[in-house]
Motif scaffolding. Sequence first.
Motif, PDB file in Angstrom:
ATOM      1  N   TRP A 149       0.073   9.011   4.961  1.00  0.00           N
ATOM      2  CA  TRP A 149       1.276   9.097   5.794  1.00  0.00           C
ATOM      3  C   TRP A 149       2.538   9.368   4.978  1.00  0.00           C
ATOM      4  CZ3 TRP A 149      -0.235   4.193   9.013  1.00  0.00           C
ATOM      5  CH2 TRP A 149      -1.031   4.587  10.083  1.00  0.00           C
ATOM      6  N   GLY A 150       2.602   8.770   3.794  1.00  0.00           N
ATOM      7  CA  GLY A 150       3.812   8.919   2.971  1.00  0.00           C
ATOM      8  C   GLY A 150       3.462   9.238   1.535  1.00  0.00           C
ATOM      9  N   PRO A 151       3.096  10.497   1.231  1.00  0.00           N
ATOM     10  CA  PRO A 151       2.659  10.860  -0.122  1.00  0.00           C
ATOM     11  C   PRO A 151       3.765  10.784  -1.177  1.00  0.00           C
ATOM     12  CG  PRO A 151       2.897  12.817   1.259  1.00  0.00           C
ATOM     13  CD  PRO A 151       3.063  11.636   2.161  1.00  0.00           C
ATOM     14  N   GLN A 152       5.005  10.551  -0.745  1.00  0.00           N
ATOM     15  CA  GLN A 152       6.114  10.479  -1.717  1.00  0.00           C
ATOM     16  C   GLN A 152       5.936   9.306  -2.691  1.00  0.00           C
ATOM     17  OE1 GLN A 152       6.388  10.334   1.542  1.00  0.00           O
ATOM     18  NE2 GLN A 152       7.571  12.099   2.291  1.00  0.00           N
ATOM     19  N   ILE A 153       5.272   8.226  -2.205  1.00  0.00           N
ATOM     20  CA  ILE A 153       5.025   7.055  -3.049  1.00  0.00           C
ATOM     21  C   ILE A 153       3.591   7.130  -3.558  1.00  0.00           C
ATOM     22  CG2 ILE A 153       4.907   4.522  -3.101  1.00  0.00           C
ATOM     23  CD1 ILE A 153       6.979   4.454  -0.893  1.00  0.00           C
ATOM     24  N   PRO A 154       3.370   6.961  -4.861  1.00  0.00           N
ATOM     25  CA  PRO A 154       2.004   7.019  -5.395  1.00  0.00           C
ATOM     26  C   PRO A 154       1.158   5.854  -4.911  1.00  0.00           C
ATOM     27  CG  PRO A 154       3.533   6.280  -7.085  1.00  0.00           C
ATOM     28  CD  PRO A 154       4.368   6.721  -5.914  1.00  0.00           C
ATOM     29  N   LEU A 155      -0.150   6.020  -5.000  1.00  0.00           N
ATOM     30  CA  LEU A 155      -1.074   5.004  -4.497  1.00  0.00           C
ATOM     31  C   LEU A 155      -0.823   3.647  -5.138  1.00  0.00           C
ATOM     32  CD1 LEU A 155      -4.747   5.431  -3.597  1.00  0.00           C
ATOM     33  CD2 LEU A 155      -4.170   3.620  -5.198  1.00  0.00           C
ATOM     34  N   TYR A 156      -0.602   3.625  -6.460  1.00  0.00           N
ATOM     35  CA  TYR A 156      -0.392   2.336  -7.123  1.00  0.00           C
ATOM     36  C   TYR A 156       0.878   1.645  -6.631  1.00  0.00           C
ATOM     37  CZ  TYR A 156       3.044   4.590 -10.225  1.00  0.00           C
ATOM     38  OH  TYR A 156       4.136   5.257 -10.721  1.00  0.00           O
ATOM     39  N   GLY A 157       1.851   2.435  -6.192  1.00  0.00           N
ATOM     40  CA  GLY A 157       3.080   1.855  -5.652  1.00  0.00           C
ATOM     41  C   GLY A 157       2.806   1.083  -4.374  1.00  0.00           C
ATOM     42  N   TYR A 158       1.980   1.685  -3.482  1.00  0.00           N
ATOM     43  CA  TYR A 158       1.624   0.992  -2.246  1.00  0.00           C
ATOM     44  C   TYR A 158       0.793  -0.257  -2.537  1.00  0.00           C
ATOM     45  CZ  TYR A 158       3.322   4.782   0.746  1.00  0.00           C
ATOM     46  OH  TYR A 158       4.108   5.687   1.402  1.00  0.00           O
ATOM     47  N   VAL A 159      -0.110  -0.168  -3.512  1.00  0.00           N
ATOM     48  CA  VAL A 159      -0.916  -1.338  -3.873  1.00  0.00           C
ATOM     49  C   VAL A 159      -0.010  -2.495  -4.278  1.00  0.00           C
ATOM     50  CG1 VAL A 159      -2.537  -2.290  -5.554  1.00  0.00           C
ATOM     51  CG2 VAL A 159      -2.986  -0.056  -4.534  1.00  0.00           C
ATOM     52  N   LEU A 160       0.972  -2.226  -5.112  1.00  0.00           N
ATOM     53  CA  LEU A 160       1.872  -3.284  -5.591  1.00  0.00           C
ATOM     54  C   LEU A 160       2.744  -3.839  -4.471  1.00  0.00           C
ATOM     55  CD1 LEU A 160       2.947  -1.735  -9.024  1.00  0.00           C
ATOM     56  CD2 LEU A 160       1.280  -3.562  -8.611  1.00  0.00           C
ATOM     57  N   ILE A 161       3.187  -2.965  -3.559  1.00  0.00           N
ATOM     58  CA  ILE A 161       4.010  -3.419  -2.422  1.00  0.00           C
ATOM     59  C   ILE A 161       3.221  -4.373  -1.539  1.00  0.00           C
ATOM     60  CG2 ILE A 161       5.115  -2.683  -0.274  1.00  0.00           C
ATOM     61  CD1 ILE A 161       5.929  -0.098  -1.768  1.00  0.00           C
ATOM     62  N   PHE A 162       2.008  -3.964  -1.181  1.00  0.00           N
ATOM     63  CA  PHE A 162       1.190  -4.811  -0.314  1.00  0.00           C
ATOM     64  C   PHE A 162       0.725  -6.064  -1.045  1.00  0.00           C
ATOM     65  CE2 PHE A 162       0.898  -0.999   2.330  1.00  0.00           C
ATOM     66  CZ  PHE A 162       0.964  -1.552   3.595  1.00  0.00           C
ATOM     67  N   TRP A 163       0.499  -5.939  -2.339  1.00  0.00           N
ATOM     68  CA  TRP A 163       0.076  -7.105  -3.118  1.00  0.00           C
ATOM     69  C   TRP A 163       1.134  -8.204  -3.028  1.00  0.00           C
ATOM     70  CZ3 TRP A 163       1.867  -9.994  -7.218  1.00  0.00           C
ATOM     71  CH2 TRP A 163       0.951 -10.819  -7.854  1.00  0.00           C
ATOM     72  N   ALA A 164       2.398  -7.843  -3.196  1.00  0.00           N
ATOM     73  CA  ALA A 164       3.487  -8.818  -3.129  1.00  0.00           C
ATOM     74  C   ALA A 164       3.652  -9.372  -1.720  1.00  0.00           C
ATOM     75  CB  ALA A 164       4.792  -8.176  -3.600  1.00  0.00           C
ATOM     76  N   ALA A 165       3.508  -8.493  -0.708  1.00  0.00           N
ATOM     77  CA  ALA A 165       3.681  -8.920   0.679  1.00  0.00           C
ATOM     78  C   ALA A 165       2.614  -9.920   1.095  1.00  0.00           C
ATOM     79  CB  ALA A 165       3.646  -7.703   1.602  1.00  0.00           C
ATOM     80  N   PHE A 166       1.374  -9.673   0.728  1.00  0.00           N
ATOM     81  CA  PHE A 166       0.297 -10.577   1.123  1.00  0.00           C
ATOM     82  C   PHE A 166       0.332 -11.882   0.334  1.00  0.00           C
ATOM     83  CE2 PHE A 166      -1.576  -6.769   3.044  1.00  0.00           C
ATOM     84  CZ  PHE A 166      -1.973  -7.307   4.261  1.00  0.00           C
ATOM     85  N   LEU A 167       0.829 -11.816  -0.877  1.00  0.00           N
ATOM     86  CA  LEU A 167       0.992 -13.052  -1.636  1.00  0.00           C
ATOM     87  C   LEU A 167       1.986 -13.970  -0.927  1.00  0.00           C
ATOM     88  CD1 LEU A 167       0.348 -14.671  -4.191  1.00  0.00           C
ATOM     89  CD2 LEU A 167       2.260 -13.501  -5.306  1.00  0.00           C
ATOM     90  N   ALA A 168       3.080 -13.384  -0.446  1.00  0.00           N
ATOM     91  CA  ALA A 168       4.084 -14.171   0.276  1.00  0.00           C
ATOM     92  C   ALA A 168       3.525 -14.707   1.589  1.00  0.00           C
ATOM     93  CB  ALA A 168       5.321 -13.308   0.542  1.00  0.00           C
ATOM     94  N   LEU A 169       2.703 -13.886   2.272  1.00  0.00           N
ATOM     95  CA  LEU A 169       2.155 -14.283   3.573  1.00  0.00           C
ATOM     96  C   LEU A 169       1.265 -15.512   3.460  1.00  0.00           C
ATOM     97  CD1 LEU A 169       2.017 -13.450   6.569  1.00  0.00           C
ATOM     98  CD2 LEU A 169       0.023 -12.054   6.008  1.00  0.00           C
ATOM     99  N   GLN A 170       0.614 -15.685   2.319  1.00  0.00           N
ATOM    100  CA  GLN A 170      -0.300 -16.818   2.145  1.00  0.00           C
ATOM    101  C   GLN A 170       0.418 -18.160   2.092  1.00  0.00           C
ATOM    102  OE1 GLN A 170      -3.797 -17.176   1.937  1.00  0.00           O
ATOM    103  NE2 GLN A 170      -3.698 -15.136   2.858  1.00  0.00           N
ATOM    104  N   PHE A 171       1.737 -18.138   1.916  1.00  0.00           N
ATOM    105  CA  PHE A 171       2.481 -19.382   1.767  1.00  0.00           C
ATOM    106  C   PHE A 171       3.094 -19.872   3.077  1.00  0.00           C
ATOM    107  CE2 PHE A 171       2.043 -17.881  -2.504  1.00  0.00           C
ATOM    108  CZ  PHE A 171       1.942 -19.028  -3.270  1.00  0.00           C
TER     109      PHE A 171
END
Length: 513
Positions: A149-171
Amino acid sequence: MPFMKPIDSRTSSHSKTFGEQVVSADDDFEQGEAHLLNLKRGLKDRHVSLLALAGIIGPGILVGAAAPTSEGPLSLIVGFGIIGLIAFSMVQSLGELATLYPLGNVFSTLGNKFFDQAIGGAVGWNYVIIWIAVLANEYNMVASIMVYWGPQIPLYGYVLIFWAAFLALQFIGVSKFGEVEYWLALVKIVGIVAFYIFAIVYASGGVKGQPAFGFRYWRDPGPLAHGFKSIVSTFVFASTFYSGTEAVAIAASETKNPGRAIPKAIRQTFIRIIIIYMGIAFFYGLTVPYNAPELASTNKSLKSPMAVAITRAGWAGGVNLINAFILVTCISAINSSIFIGSRTIVHLAHEGSAPKFLAKVNKMGVPYMAVILFNAFGLLSLMNISTGSAKAYSYIVNLSGVAVFIVWGAVNVYHIRFRQALKYHGRSVDELPYKGWWYPALPIFGIVVNVFLALIQGWNTFKPFLAGDFVDAYILLPFFFILVGVIKLFTKSKWQRIQDIDLDEGRRTDLDQ
């Protein structure tokens, strides 16, 4: 490897029959094992039911199923069917044990109780490996969809974004986790049933401009792509997709009423196997030929059998709808994976099979050190940058598939050992709150088939012989025994003789009683 001494999980009083519930004498703490971990018992019956039915349905069955679908419709039916049978066998054993001992990690805790801490710890860490593999693949999936959907951001960028978001969600706390998973699970069930309806209409000629084709793909190109090899290769994928069937046991220590909720959830497993897994296997084979070129596409959005079927039906824009559905599934699956994996680690820490610091829990009852560590393993998804997403997915799935066979077989072994101890101590099975079906035939069947599948799942690496794939397929088998030896060395654990097994230790009452 800094192990700690296990914390004594025994309650202050013991009952002499299973009909008498054990309750901790200290009212300032949660009852049973949960009070030692300071975990909150915030999961309601409906949370546990939906967690058992659909909570762990992940993107693997939507996207990763492209690989077994490319092996032919018969491989899907046979592979998913056989794995479904051993999953059912395991769940029946698990239901009997987890209802009586809702400790939150029967895979290690009951291994310690009935055999040896070295065995329990090794099984527990294999269970962690399953969820590390699942989590890494889920981050890979969600990032790949976002790149589409958004090729402007590389795959590893999305991985890191979601990684931080889900870490916060667990709390947010376990009760809110249960509520989020409840509604996401409902969305997943509705989405899968909607695909079933579409598949029936499509195969029957109900889609404008598309003729009825029924079971044509079973004849042309045929039921199997590579004969028996196709069926064997499906076993590992199917076992990974079934991972989570046992998740209700992990939720037990944070469940308000395990004696009521766990048996109900266990009974619903049969529905999950038939409607979800066998349904997916049947309708994928019905609507997608195994030689469809889209199944080999490197584009994640086109690799889902659901998206392939909708595109072949003439609705190219349906890919975005399927991607949105997969994204919702990823959100639920990643959330559940971190929950299960971190709780397994925190129990291992309390039992002395993991470093002590991993047992730390905050005021909201969240084991934050275990959550952070487990979520860090999700960054294994970044290996696809150099390896390629398809190859990385294959490597990780092979590891998790073998670990599933080890853990499931261990649960059946625990069940048999428990019944032997029950008989030795003169207890009656009629006093059990939940009795596993068809004992001892069902657990014996589970043990035999799990051992068989663990040995043959790397069949396709022999001819031609692929050294890297062979190691990936079988490395966890010797690793299990090495891990047993390491834990034995550090903990100096002793074998539990059947006469020394305490059948009352670890039991807990429902809060609403």
